[in-house]
Design an enzyme around this catalytic site. Structure first.
Site, PDB file in Angstrom:
ATOM      1  N   SER A  36       0.701  -1.027   0.085  1.00  0.00           N
ATOM      2  CA  SER A  36      -0.145   0.023   0.104  1.00  0.00           C
ATOM      3  C   SER A  36       1.054   1.432  -0.272  1.00  0.00           C
ATOM      4  CB  SER A  36      -0.861  -0.032   1.225  1.00  0.00           C
ATOM      5  OG  SER A  36      -1.443   1.352   1.379  1.00  0.00           O
TER       6      SER A  36
ATOM      7  N   HIS B  94      -1.112  -1.367  -4.423  1.00  0.00           N
ATOM      8  CA  HIS B  94      -2.500  -1.039  -3.858  1.00  0.00           C
ATOM      9  C   HIS B  94      -2.636   0.360  -3.291  1.00  0.00           C
ATOM     10  CE1 HIS B  94      -5.867  -2.113  -1.001  1.00  0.00           C
ATOM     11  NE2 HIS B  94      -5.601  -1.235  -0.256  1.00  0.00           N
TER      12      HIS B  94
ATOM     13  N   ASP C 288      -4.841   3.617  -1.721  1.00  0.00           N
ATOM     14  CA  ASP C 288      -6.025   3.752  -0.942  1.00  0.00           C
ATOM     15  C   ASP C 288      -6.314   5.250  -1.325  1.00  0.00           C
ATOM     16  OD1 ASP C 288      -6.086   1.471   0.927  1.00  0.00           O
ATOM     17  OD2 ASP C 288      -4.091   1.827   1.272  1.00  0.00           O
TER      18      ASP C 288
ATOM     19  N   MET D 173      -9.208   7.991   0.235  1.00  0.00           N
ATOM     20  CA  MET D 173     -10.160   8.598   1.318  1.00  0.00           C
ATOM     21  C   MET D 173     -10.701   9.657   1.038  1.00  0.00           C
ATOM     22  SD  MET D 173      -7.462   7.308   4.092  1.00  0.00           S
ATOM     23  CE  MET D 173      -6.580   5.421   4.013  1.00  0.00           C
TER      24      MET D 173
ATOM     25  N   HIS E 279      -8.530   0.956  -3.831  1.00  0.00           N
ATOM     26  CA  HIS E 279      -9.525   0.689  -2.740  1.00  0.00           C
ATOM     27  C   HIS E 279     -10.059   2.097  -2.382  1.00  0.00           C
ATOM     28  CE1 HIS E 279      -9.427  -0.407   1.831  1.00  0.00           C
ATOM     29  NE2 HIS E 279     -10.801  -0.417   1.361  1.00  0.00           N
TER      30      HIS E 279
ATOM     31  N   MET F 202     -12.247   4.182  -0.451  1.00  0.00           N
ATOM     32  CA  MET F 202     -12.916   4.275   1.066  1.00  0.00           C
ATOM     33  C   MET F 202     -13.600   5.796   0.771  1.00  0.00           C
ATOM     34  SD  MET F 202      -9.536   2.953   3.146  1.00  0.00           S
ATOM     35  CE  MET F 202      -8.848   2.954   1.980  1.00  0.00           C
TER      36      MET F 202
ATOM     37  N   MET G 156     -11.354  -6.021   5.771  1.00  0.00           N
ATOM     38  CA  MET G 156     -10.421  -4.985   6.601  1.00  0.00           C
ATOM     39  C   MET G 156     -10.208  -5.473   8.000  1.00  0.00           C
ATOM     40  SD  MET G 156     -10.110  -2.545   4.637  1.00  0.00           S
ATOM     41  CE  MET G 156      -9.089  -1.411   6.261  1.00  0.00           C
TER      42      MET G 156
ATOM     43  N   GLY H 172      -8.980   3.769   7.343  1.00  0.00           N
ATOM     44  CA  GLY H 172      -8.763   5.441   7.470  1.00  0.00           C
ATOM     45  C   GLY H 172      -7.195   5.802   7.667  1.00  0.00           C
ATOM     46  N   PHE H 173      -6.725   4.786   8.407  1.00  0.00           N
ATOM     47  CA  PHE H 173      -5.248   5.190   8.514  1.00  0.00           C
ATOM     48  C   PHE H 173      -4.475   3.820   8.380  1.00  0.00           C
ATOM     49  CE2 PHE H 173      -8.103   7.540  11.096  1.00  0.00           C
ATOM     50  CZ  PHE H 173      -7.711   9.040  10.771  1.00  0.00           C
ATOM     51  N   GLY H 174      -2.944   4.004   8.227  1.00  0.00           N
ATOM     52  CA  GLY H 174      -1.973   3.170   8.163  1.00  0.00           C
ATOM     53  C   GLY H 174      -1.625   2.852   9.504  1.00  0.00           C
ATOM     54  N   GLY H 175      -0.685   1.787   9.569  1.00  0.00           N
ATOM     55  CA  GLY H 175      -0.020   1.675  11.001  1.00  0.00           C
ATOM     56  C   GLY H 175      -0.763   1.333  12.024  1.00  0.00           C
TER      57      GLY H 175
ATOM     58  N   ASP I 250      -6.560  -6.429   4.418  1.00  0.00           N
ATOM     59  CA  ASP I 250      -6.016  -5.389   4.514  1.00  0.00           C
ATOM     60  C   ASP I 250      -5.986  -4.518   5.854  1.00  0.00           C
ATOM     61  OD1 ASP I 250      -5.015  -2.698   3.799  1.00  0.00           O
ATOM     62  OD2 ASP I 250      -6.673  -2.369   2.698  1.00  0.00           O
ATOM     63  N   GLY I 251      -4.638  -4.216   6.449  1.00  0.00           N
ATOM     64  CA  GLY I 251      -4.603  -3.553   7.856  1.00  0.00           C
ATOM     65  C   GLY I 251      -3.764  -4.281   8.752  1.00  0.00           C
ATOM     66  N   GLY I 252      -2.761  -3.778   9.068  1.00  0.00           N
ATOM     67  CA  GLY I 252      -1.927  -4.310  10.383  1.00  0.00           C
ATOM     68  C   GLY I 252      -1.060  -5.612   9.946  1.00  0.00           C
TER      69      GLY I 252
ATOM     70  N   GLY J 294       1.293  -1.933   4.167  1.00  0.00           N
ATOM     71  CA  GLY J 294       1.784  -0.466   3.915  1.00  0.00           C
ATOM     72  C   GLY J 294       2.940  -0.468   4.747  1.00  0.00           C
ATOM     73  N   SER J 295       2.876  -0.186   6.210  1.00  0.00           N
ATOM     74  CA  SER J 295       3.880   0.232   6.997  1.00  0.00           C
ATOM     75  C   SER J 295       4.960  -0.839   7.167  1.00  0.00           C
ATOM     76  CB  SER J 295       3.266   0.253   8.525  1.00  0.00           C
ATOM     77  OG  SER J 295       2.322   1.108   8.396  1.00  0.00           O
TER      78      SER J 295
HETATM   79  C1  DX5 Z   1      -6.357   1.342   5.619  1.00  0.00           C
HETATM   80  C2  DX5 Z   1      -5.787   1.195   4.151  1.00  0.00           C
HETATM   81  C3  DX5 Z   1      -4.640   0.035   4.095  1.00  0.00           C
HETATM   82  C4  DX5 Z   1      -3.335   0.627   4.779  1.00  0.00           C
HETATM   83  C5  DX5 Z   1      -2.826  -0.499   5.392  1.00  0.00           C
HETATM   84  O1  DX5 Z   1      -7.491   2.004   5.787  1.00  0.00           O
HETATM   85  O2  DX5 Z   1      -6.598   0.640   3.581  1.00  0.00           O
HETATM   86  O3  DX5 Z   1      -4.597  -0.249   3.081  1.00  0.00           O
HETATM   87  O4  DX5 Z   1      -2.626   1.500   4.213  1.00  0.00           O
HETATM   88  O5  DX5 Z   1      -1.647   0.045   6.245  1.00  0.00           O
HETATM   89  P1  DX5 Z   1      -0.978  -0.799   7.428  1.00  0.00           P
HETATM   90  O6  DX5 Z   1      -0.358  -1.977   6.334  1.00  0.00           O
HETATM   91  O7  DX5 Z   1       0.148   0.102   7.693  1.00  0.00           O
HETATM   92  O8  DX5 Z   1      -1.979  -1.096   8.356  1.00  0.00           O
HETATM   93 ZN    ZN Z   2      -6.571  -0.475   1.376  1.00  0.00          ZN
END
Ligand code: DX5
Ligand code: ZN
Length: 215
Positions: A7, A32, A34, A36, A65, A67, A136, A141-144, A174-176, A196-197
């Protein structure tokens, strides 16, 4: 072998071209992206012009993706910008079947994402129309953020539903996602790991992608 989709939300936006080159040169399968809108989720990321620029250098499919609320209003613009897969949120679509058909009519692969509180069974009557289901594993809404443990149960259940219907729908998570939990995510039944992170905050992102790929 897992499908790996880094991501770009976690990339350095001042050096986006370098992040794209990194993905091109790595074993990653998809970009990927994102999107928003500050309404469906409490954050704003980027829009079509960035997708278009990424697409101009991407040598792999762009997994977009959305959102956002009212994704149907923008589907044609994202197709034009170069989205190969368009993922809309179940929670944002009162006319989900129509949205899915629109995405396919525009020539893209269709996906639907579900938030952590949405039951996998909510997609039962559209599963046969989908190329991708995106589960999800954090609130969007947020990475990390940290991976929500209950997601394992949802992935297993979704795998059973897809198998029971004799479908080949891709399950994306997707996420974490981290190197530590990725083996369990894949064992639960995920086909695609979105990260992502874990990728972009690592000293050697290509090596992380290679490790995720081998899960
Ligand atoms: C969150 C996004 C994810 C996000 C994942 O709303 O849809 O794609 O970038 O980031 P990490 O891998 O850092 O959780
Ligand atoms: Zn995503």
């Amino acid at each position: 072998m897992a499908i790996v989709a880094p991501s770009l939300l976690a990339a350095d936006f001042l050096h986006l071209a370098d992040a794209c080159t990194l993905i091109n040169e790595s074993q990653a399968d998809w970009f990927h992206l994102d999107i928003m809108d500050g309404r469906f989720v409490p954050n704003i990321s980027f829009g079509m012009s960035i997708v278009q620029q990424i697409k101009s250098v991407a040598q792999k499919p762009c997994d977009v993706h959305l959102m956002i609320e009212e994704p149907g209003k923008y589907a044609a613009d994202f197709a034009k910008a170069g989205a190969d897969h368009l993922i809309v949120h179940y929670e944002a679509c009162p006319h989900l079947h129509r949205n899915i058909q629109q995405i396919k009519d525009l020539g893209m692969k269709a996906g639907v994402a579900i938030n952590p509180h949405t039951a996998v069974e909510s997609l039962l009557d559209v599963l046969q129309d989908l190329d991708i289901v995106l589960i999800m594993s954090v609130n969007p809404g947020f990475g990390g953020q940290s991976f929500i443990q209950h997601t394992y149960y949802k992935i297993k259940k979704m795998r059973q539903l897809i198998h029971g219907l004799g479908l080949h729908t891709i399950i994306a998570v997707d996420g974490g996602v981290t190197l530590e939990n990725a083996p369990s995510v894949v064992n639960a039944g995920a086909d695609s790991l979105i990260a992502g992170s874990t990728v972009f905050h690592a000293p050697d992102p290509k090596d992380v992608i290679k490790k995720l790929k081998g899960m």
